[in-house]
Design a protein around this motif. Structure first.
Motif, PDB file in Angstrom:
ATOM      1  N   THR A  24       0.850  -1.191   0.000  1.00  0.00           N
ATOM      2  CA  THR A  24       0.000   0.000   0.000  1.00  0.00           C
ATOM      3  C   THR A  24       0.884   1.239   0.000  1.00  0.00           C
ATOM      4  OG1 THR A  24      -1.670   1.227   1.276  1.00  0.00           O
ATOM      5  CG2 THR A  24      -0.130  -0.144   2.520  1.00  0.00           C
ATOM      6  N   THR A  25       0.326   2.346  -0.463  1.00  0.00           N
ATOM      7  CA  THR A  25       1.067   3.610  -0.406  1.00  0.00           C
ATOM      8  C   THR A  25       1.008   4.205   0.995  1.00  0.00           C
ATOM      9  OG1 THR A  25      -0.913   4.787  -1.162  1.00  0.00           O
ATOM     10  CG2 THR A  25       0.673   4.125  -2.845  1.00  0.00           C
ATOM     11  N   SER A  26       0.116   3.679   1.840  1.00  0.00           N
ATOM     12  CA  SER A  26       0.079   4.098   3.246  1.00  0.00           C
ATOM     13  C   SER A  26       1.239   3.457   3.989  1.00  0.00           C
ATOM     14  CB  SER A  26      -1.245   3.677   3.887  1.00  0.00           C
ATOM     15  OG  SER A  26      -2.333   4.225   3.189  1.00  0.00           O
ATOM     16  N   GLU A  27       1.367   3.809   5.248  1.00  0.00           N
ATOM     17  CA  GLU A  27       2.483   3.284   6.035  1.00  0.00           C
ATOM     18  C   GLU A  27       2.409   1.768   6.154  1.00  0.00           C
ATOM     19  OE1 GLU A  27       4.536   3.823  10.455  1.00  0.00           O
ATOM     20  OE2 GLU A  27       3.002   5.231   9.765  1.00  0.00           O
ATOM     21  N   ARG A  28       1.201   1.244   6.376  1.00  0.00           N
ATOM     22  CA  ARG A  28       1.035  -0.200   6.466  1.00  0.00           C
ATOM     23  C   ARG A  28      -0.419  -0.552   6.221  1.00  0.00           C
ATOM     24  NH1 ARG A  28       2.387  -1.623  12.668  1.00  0.00           N
ATOM     25  NH2 ARG A  28       3.293  -3.351  11.518  1.00  0.00           N
ATOM     26  N   MET A  29      -0.679  -1.823   5.967  1.00  0.00           N
ATOM     27  CA  MET A  29      -2.041  -2.276   5.735  1.00  0.00           C
ATOM     28  C   MET A  29      -2.828  -2.319   7.047  1.00  0.00           C
ATOM     29  SD  MET A  29      -1.650  -5.272   2.871  1.00  0.00           S
ATOM     30  CE  MET A  29      -0.408  -6.187   3.785  1.00  0.00           C
ATOM     31  N   ALA A  30      -4.138  -2.213   6.925  1.00  0.00           N
ATOM     32  CA  ALA A  30      -4.989  -2.112   8.103  1.00  0.00           C
ATOM     33  C   ALA A  30      -4.897  -3.337   9.000  1.00  0.00           C
ATOM     34  CB  ALA A  30      -6.439  -1.901   7.671  1.00  0.00           C
ATOM     35  N   PHE A  31      -4.631  -4.505   8.422  1.00  0.00           N
ATOM     36  CA  PHE A  31      -4.606  -5.745   9.201  1.00  0.00           C
ATOM     37  C   PHE A  31      -3.188  -6.269   9.407  1.00  0.00           C
ATOM     38  CE2 PHE A  31      -5.520  -6.472   4.710  1.00  0.00           C
ATOM     39  CZ  PHE A  31      -4.461  -7.281   4.327  1.00  0.00           C
ATOM     40  N   GLU A  32      -2.188  -5.454   9.087  1.00  0.00           N
ATOM     41  CA  GLU A  32      -0.804  -5.911   9.135  1.00  0.00           C
ATOM     42  C   GLU A  32      -0.359  -6.275  10.546  1.00  0.00           C
ATOM     43  OE1 GLU A  32       3.381  -4.246   7.323  1.00  0.00           O
ATOM     44  OE2 GLU A  32       1.482  -3.757   6.327  1.00  0.00           O
ATOM     45  N   GLU A  33      -0.771  -5.480  11.521  1.00  0.00           N
ATOM     46  CA  GLU A  33      -0.360  -5.732  12.900  1.00  0.00           C
ATOM     47  C   GLU A  33      -0.877  -7.087  13.386  1.00  0.00           C
ATOM     48  OE1 GLU A  33      -0.930  -3.776  17.361  1.00  0.00           O
ATOM     49  OE2 GLU A  33      -1.309  -2.569  15.567  1.00  0.00           O
TER      50      GLU A  33
END
Length: 535
Positions: free
Chosen positions: A264-273
């Motif tokens: 993603t162009t965001s810092e991380r994906m919503a479910f990455e953690e």
């Protein structure tokens, strides 16, 4: 068109010119006299040195020659300065959309990579006027030759693609390694669904790889567990459990997240953690598969699936198609009279237009080829690195194949008196046969794994058992299924409901037999493959 192939034609243009200038495709010229319309605009796609462009123009078909190789076009323009030649590479035909009554396309299709073939067929039909005719000629491939790509496409596959996308096959013939087809463009287009899919894959704005993952999950559900999908009686849509989409997303993104590959162009994906919190290594995909199968009692996996489902809902489901008029929608709160598998519907459903679902079901294996390549390209761009091959490997890495399942079957029958599922021969040693071959249908469910004589299994290879053979040997198939149901009751129940659409209780009846025959027939029709066991 494959870039290496274009480079080869540029470098070896003079050599190819000498080789082809005195060759006359007599049969193709005969077909043009029968099917092409005189004095109407004609295109020679893949014109090369202009040999066929010249013949067509000289015989009453005003023709423009198109080719992606500037080297070949230079020779064509020098040999035939009175004709028009332009540089153009399939599948990029938008500039000639609807321009031609006749299209001549010789020795081109085998240079089109498999991931581009659906887009290529759409583009060829786009270039034709309604009721226009196209003559295609292509040969069987052998991998590479002189740096050129040679794919092998069965003429029946190509005919199916054209007919499903708005063409009518008027003639199909084979001459050795060459295949000739004549196609007529229908007045009414049939490609609403596949066109939407191609637009989402190729044209939609993407700030993450989520749209690729959504389309891929829909393709796989259509192929491997279509029975979890409900055809909604009060609308022109089907309902897909978002939970099943989320489970497949965990499959896709696990190796990418664990390898720290940006998606993603965001810092991380919503479910990455939540995914990073799983105490699993990137290589432990079999353990991930097992935990996903039993996620109801696994809090970490259950929370991850819920988070992924929410991401699907607020991301690609909401924005696929541009956002202002989304292709998909999310619904919840439907009762059992609408959706029979309430256990799968607890997180809600994604609605998919029926036209789109039918095309996904028919072309899933073609769509996934195109999708995987573009997913890897976007990943390479997001990570600002030149690791395309490694990204493609991670994206296509499958967690479907479960060595543990095969091991358990071998363990289950070791030392027991069993017989070959296909011949009835008593077995001292046995192979575990994928009834529907793995190469056609990546399905490692228990019901699809059956003990067979190793020699018979070798002869069957990638063959699909005929319906007659299934009916003849169903008592033996049923016996093995009963053993699985006793040893792995919950797993067998889940898998046979998703794969065949019958409960474990009904799997051993005529309903199970009919469901198996129907599923095998559908795989054969959509995926191709040779039928085994008729003789």
């Amino acid at each position: 068109m494959d870039n290496n192939t274009v480079d080869a034609y540029n470098k070896l243009a003079t050599t190819f010119a000498k080789k082809h200038q005195n060759v006359t495709p007599t049969r193709l010229y005969e077909l043009t006299k029968v099917f092409f319309k005189k004095d109407l605009p004609t295109a020679d796609l893949g014109c090369g040195i202009g040999r066929d462009t010249f013949w067509l123009s000289s015989n009453g078909f005003p023709t423009v020659g198109y080719d992606p190789s500037h080297g070949m076009l230079e020779i064509a323009k020098k040999a035939h300065p009175e004709l028009t030649f332009k540089e153009l590479a399939l599948p990029d035909t938008e500039i000639i959309s609807g321009a031609y009554d006749n299209i001549f396309c010789c020795a081109v299709l085998m240079h089109i990579p498999r991931e581009q073939i659906v887009t290529c067929v759409i583009s060829l039909l786009n270039a034709l006027k309604p009721k226009g005719h196209m003559i295609l000629s292509f040969r069987a491939g052998n991998g590479e030759e002189d740096g050129r790509l040679f794919e092998t496409y069965h003429p029946g596959q190509i005919a199916q693609l054209f007919e499903s996308l708005g063409g009518k096959v008027l003639l199909i013939e084979q001459d050795g390694i060459w295949s000739n087809l004549v196609i007529e463009k229908s007045d009414l287009s049939k490609r609403e669904g596949i066109q939407q899919i191609q637009d989402i894959i190729s044209r939609d704005k993407k700030i993450a790889t989520y749209k690729f993952a959504l389309i891929r999950a829909l393709c796989e559900i259509s192929r491997y567990e279509s029975h979890v999908v409900t055809w909604y009686r009060d609308g022109d849509m089907v309902l897909v459990p978002i939970k099943r989409l989320a489970v497949r997303w965990v499959h896709y993104y696990f190796p990418l997240v664990k390898s720290s590959v940006r998606q993603t162009t965001s810092e991380r994906m919503a479910f990455e953690e939540q995914m990073l919190d799983l105490e699993l290594k990137p290589s432990e995909i079999a353990l991930l598969k097992e935990r996903l199968e039993n996620y109801e009692s696994d809090r970490a996996i259950k929370n991850l699936i819920k988070k992924v489902a929410h991401t699907i809902k607020v991301g690609p489901v909401k924005y696929a198609g541009g956002g202002s008029s989304p292709v998909f929608n999310f619904v919840t709160g439907l009762d059992a009279s609408v959706y029979r598998e309430m256990r799968e519907s607890e997180l809600g459903m994604v609605t998919v237009p029926i036209t789109l679902w039918r095309d996904i079901s028919a072309f899933s294996h073609w769509i996934e080829d195109s999708l995987s390549i573009q997913w890897a390209q976007l990943t390479e761009k997001m990570n600002r690195s030149g690791n395309f091959a490694s990204y493609l490997d991670l994206i296509t890495k499958s967690v479907q194949e479960d060595v543990r399942t095969t091991y358990e079957i071998r363990k289950l029958f070791k030392g027991k008196k069993i017989e070959c599922v296909w011949t009835g021969k008593k077995l001292d040693e046995f192979a575990v046969d994928h009834m529907i071959p793995w190469t056609l249908w990546r399905n490692n469910d228990l019901w699809n794994l059956l003990p067979a004589d190793p020699k018979v299994n070798g002869r069957k290879s990638d063959g699909i058992p005929s319906g007659e053979l299934i009916v003849k040997r169903f008592d033996t198939i049923k016996w093995y299924w009963e053993e699985y149901a006793e040893r792995f009751p919950e797993l067998f129940e889940r898998q046979i409901v998703r794969g065949l659409g019958v409960s474990a209780a009904n799997a051993f009846t005529n309903e199970g037999k009919d469901a198996l025959v129907h599923t095998i027939s559908r795989v054969s029709l959509v995926q191709g493959g040779w039928i085994w066991g008729n003789g």
